[in-house]
Design a protein around this motif. Sequence first.
Motif, short mmCIF file in Angstrom:
data_model
loop_
_atom_site.label_atom_id
_atom_site.label_comp_id
_atom_site.label_asym_id
_atom_site.label_seq_id
_atom_site.Cartn_x
_atom_site.Cartn_y
_atom_site.Cartn_z
N ALA A 98 -14.10 52.49 -2.42
CA ALA A 98 -14.83 51.61 -3.34
C ALA A 98 -13.88 50.69 -4.08
N LEU A 99 -12.74 51.21 -4.50
CA LEU A 99 -11.78 50.40 -5.24
C LEU A 99 -11.12 49.35 -4.34
N MET A 100 -10.73 49.76 -3.16
CA MET A 100 -10.05 48.82 -2.28
C MET A 100 -10.98 47.73 -1.78
N SER A 101 -12.25 48.07 -1.56
CA SER A 101 -13.20 47.06 -1.13
C SER A 101 -13.56 46.10 -2.27
N SER A 102 -13.22 46.48 -3.50
CA SER A 102 -13.48 45.62 -4.66
C SER A 102 -12.24 44.82 -5.07
N GLY A 103 -11.19 44.88 -4.26
CA GLY A 103 -10.04 44.04 -4.52
C GLY A 103 -8.81 44.73 -5.05
N PHE A 104 -8.88 46.06 -5.26
CA PHE A 104 -7.68 46.79 -5.67
C PHE A 104 -6.84 47.04 -4.43
N LYS A 105 -5.65 46.49 -4.42
CA LYS A 105 -4.86 46.46 -3.20
C LYS A 105 -4.22 47.80 -2.85
N ARG A 106 -4.02 48.64 -3.85
CA ARG A 106 -3.36 49.93 -3.58
C ARG A 106 -4.03 51.04 -4.38
N VAL A 107 -4.44 52.08 -3.68
CA VAL A 107 -4.99 53.28 -4.30
C VAL A 107 -4.32 54.47 -3.63
#
Length: 233
Positions: A98-107
Amino acid sequence: MGLKETFFISHGSPTLSIDETLPARHFLQSFREKVFSQRPSSILVISAHWETAHPTVNALSATTLDTIYDFYGFPKPMYKLKYPAPGAPQLAMRVKEALMSSGFKRVDEDKKRGLDHGAWVPLMLMYPEADIPVCQLSIQTDRDATHHYNLGKALAPLKDDGVLIIGSGSATHNLRALRQSNDGSIASWALEFDTWLKESLLNGRYEDVNQYEEIAPNGKVAHPRPEHFILCM
């Protein structure tokens, strides 16, 4: 089973785990009866006590999570308490996606970390059976409140599948100032900040809350460091 609510709670002092005189303890024990009766499918906790450079989930297998005693000098019985909730590896992966698909490049993923006291202390009062899978997500104190507000927006769809999202911090967190006053009364700076926060949220002024350090009365006094507040965004 969709959920509508997200909760920001104060986890208070670690003594909340044993001190029957603390009102917050009784509030959390009555959480399911008086606040939120629906049983979640799993729980995501964003705690003030896990700071990392990049958003990180504890992606552990569905075995008992370790109870982390990340506090010092407290009564010995507290170090024997356990909250043996199962891990939620599938939820951890969904959080990451969910975070990466929302533009957070690294999780990142942490395969070893259990639950810190910002998670297990309130949960042992809210859900004492410890039978609901739990996942934690870290915060980034070198990033601003807007960063964490965007984290929350990205995670909101998880509620549609019954995930209970809890931010565990404190509306005010200046322990040094509280120790100096220590007369049992509510400090004026804390009351002013808390009143401003309540009014801002009730009136939908979320951008003001994101800029609390510049806008809020006593913002820097209420939170010398941001870790207990930015996760309420």
